[in-house]
Design an enzyme around this catalytic site. Structure first.
Site, PDB file in Angstrom:
ATOM      1  N   ASP A  39       0.835  -1.211   0.000  1.00 17.38           N
ATOM      2  CA  ASP A  39       0.000   0.000   0.000  1.00 17.38           C
ATOM      3  C   ASP A  39       0.872   1.264   0.000  1.00 17.38           C
ATOM      4  OD1 ASP A  39       0.810   0.018   2.614  1.00 17.38           O
ATOM      5  OD2 ASP A  39      -1.185   0.090   3.498  1.00 17.38           O
ATOM      6  N   SER A  40       2.206   1.074  -0.065  1.00 17.48           N
ATOM      7  CA  SER A  40       3.098   2.212  -0.346  1.00 17.48           C
ATOM      8  C   SER A  40       2.772   2.761  -1.738  1.00 17.48           C
ATOM      9  CB  SER A  40       4.566   1.792  -0.262  1.00 17.48           C
ATOM     10  OG  SER A  40       4.795   0.619  -1.010  1.00 17.48           O
TER      11      SER A  40
ATOM     12  N   ASP B 163      -1.278  -6.330  -0.302  1.00 19.33           N
ATOM     13  CA  ASP B 163      -1.321  -5.650   0.990  1.00 19.33           C
ATOM     14  C   ASP B 163      -2.766  -5.232   1.256  1.00 19.33           C
ATOM     15  OD1 ASP B 163      -0.045  -4.682   3.181  1.00 19.33           O
ATOM     16  OD2 ASP B 163       1.000  -3.051   2.160  1.00 19.33           O
TER      17      ASP B 163
ATOM     18  N   LYS C  35      -1.353  -9.546   2.987  1.00 20.87           N
ATOM     19  CA  LYS C  35      -0.548  -9.114   4.140  1.00 20.87           C
ATOM     20  C   LYS C  35      -1.381  -8.190   5.021  1.00 20.87           C
ATOM     21  CE  LYS C  35       2.840  -5.798   3.837  1.00 20.87           C
ATOM     22  NZ  LYS C  35       2.375  -4.773   4.803  1.00 20.87           N
TER      23      LYS C  35
ATOM     24  N   GLU D 228      -1.134  -5.656   8.611  1.00 18.97           N
ATOM     25  CA  GLU D 228      -0.292  -5.016   9.619  1.00 18.97           C
ATOM     26  C   GLU D 228      -0.889  -5.272  11.007  1.00 18.97           C
ATOM     27  OE1 GLU D 228       0.414  -0.862   8.794  1.00 18.97           O
ATOM     28  OE2 GLU D 228       1.122  -1.285   6.760  1.00 18.97           O
TER      29      GLU D 228
ATOM     30  N   GLU E 268       9.445  -4.442  10.323  1.00 19.26           N
ATOM     31  CA  GLU E 268       9.833  -3.134   9.757  1.00 19.26           C
ATOM     32  C   GLU E 268      10.422  -2.233  10.841  1.00 19.26           C
ATOM     33  OE1 GLU E 268       7.015  -1.244   7.141  1.00 19.26           O
ATOM     34  OE2 GLU E 268       8.155   0.632   7.116  1.00 19.26           O
TER      35      GLU E 268
HETATM   36  O1  KIV Z   1       3.480  -1.155   1.500  1.00 14.00           O
HETATM   37  C1  KIV Z   1       4.665  -1.477   1.554  1.00 14.00           C
HETATM   38  O2  KIV Z   1       5.458  -1.098   0.711  1.00 14.00           O
HETATM   39  C2  KIV Z   1       5.086  -2.319   2.673  1.00 14.00           C
HETATM   40  C3  KIV Z   1       6.525  -2.640   2.936  1.00 14.00           C
HETATM   41  C4  KIV Z   1       6.755  -3.823   3.750  1.00 14.00           C
HETATM   42  C5  KIV Z   1       7.573  -2.360   2.064  1.00 14.00           C
HETATM   43  O3  KIV Z   1       4.258  -2.753   3.392  1.00 14.00           O
END
Ligand code: KIV
Length: 283
Positions: free
Chosen positions: A44-45, A83, A112, A114, A186
């Site tokens: 999600d970056s 993500d 993924k 968080e 991270e």
């Molecule tokens: O969104 C992202 O880029 C991430 C990282 C682990 C690089 O979650």
């Protein structure tokens, strides 16, 4: 090469380092997929480096969905991890499975999430339990978790005192117990990352967490020098594509302004006979 599976990723622990990068589109995914990369993360970056948003928390599900589908179209060898955006699980944890299934339908091999604390049992553990029960492979993410960085005192290294280091160990163990297949660490001191890596049976993947993790991940645009707004200490830039792209585009503008482009090589022509007919008609 054949498609990397979750089982392959698990088997690499202690034997071979796992290489992972973020990716957001089809063209870069084609390049990445040819490099022997193990995992591509549609992170999600995307919110920051592609869409220019200030916070990853504000990206929508459909934005993440479209980019996941594009990357999945190209990834014939690497494992694709989508993500989960903040809106798809942290806002309403009960929606997590529904959204995760859409990512899998779009071609992702895993999702993924968080780490986050929620009201009652509406927290990360609750979401992971639901996803695993729905047979969706899950990668965890602890330490600096950008979606909730505002609750962690900003974009800071996590686990720098005894209590927060022990909290990270506990989170990692809990995620493993709940059935995630790997965990991103991270911005964690390398000693803490090393300890967590040694305590777990599943692989850890570090970003700003030192060399003792089972694998490494970085943001593609940082590695390529395309995103220069911030330059975290843990990033290694392998090429300066910002400068190289800018040079190339300056040359393009220069050529257009001076009528040097297009030349004959880049132009189409009509046969002399047909052209003569056109001219006659136009008289
Ligand atoms: O969104 C992202 O880029 C991430 C990282 C682990 C690089 O979650």
């Amino acid at each position: 090469m054949s498609k990397i599976t979750i089982r392959d990723i698990l088997k690499k622990k202690g034997k071979e380092k796992i290489a992972m990068l973020t990716c957001y589109d089809y063209s870069f995914a084609r390049i990445l997929d040819d490099t022997g990369i193990d995992v591509v993360l549609v992170g999600d970056s995307l919110a920051n480096v592609v869409l220019g948003l200030k916070e990853t928390r504000t990206i929508s599900f459909s934005e993440m969905f479209n980019h996941t589908r594009a990357v999945a179209q190209a990834a014939e060898n690497s494992l694709v991890v989508a993500d989960m955006p903040y809106v798809s699980y942290q806002l309403h944890p009960k929606n997590a499975v529904r959204y995760a299934k859409k990512f899998i339908k779009a071609g992702a091999d895993a999702v993924k999430v968080e780490w986050f604390y929620g009201k009652g049992n509406n927290d990360c553990a609750y979401v992971v339990k639901d996803l695993v029960a729905a047979k969706i492979p899950v990668m965890g993410h602890i330490g600096l978790t950008p979606q909730t960085a505002h609750l962690l005192g900003g974009f800071k290294v996590q686990g720098k005192d005894m209590q927060s280091a022990l909290n990270l160990v506990a989170q990692a163990k809990m995620l493993q117990k709940l059935g995630v297949f790997s965990i991103i660490l991270e911005c964690v001191p390398y000693q803490v990352a090393r300890l967590i890596t040694a305590k777990l049976k599943i692989p850890t993947i570090g970003i700003g967490a030192g060399k003792f993790c089972d694998g490494q991940v970085l943001v593609l645009y940082d590695v390529l020098g395309l995103y220069k707004k911030i330059h975290p200490k843990f990033v290694k830039m392998y090429v300066d594509l910002y400068r190289q792209t800018q040079n190339a585009l300056h040359r393009y503008v220069f050529d257009v302004k001076r009528s040097r482009f297009p030349g004959a090589k880049e132009s189409f022509s009509i046969s002399p006979d047909e052209w003569a007919k056109v001219r006659r008609k136009m008289r």
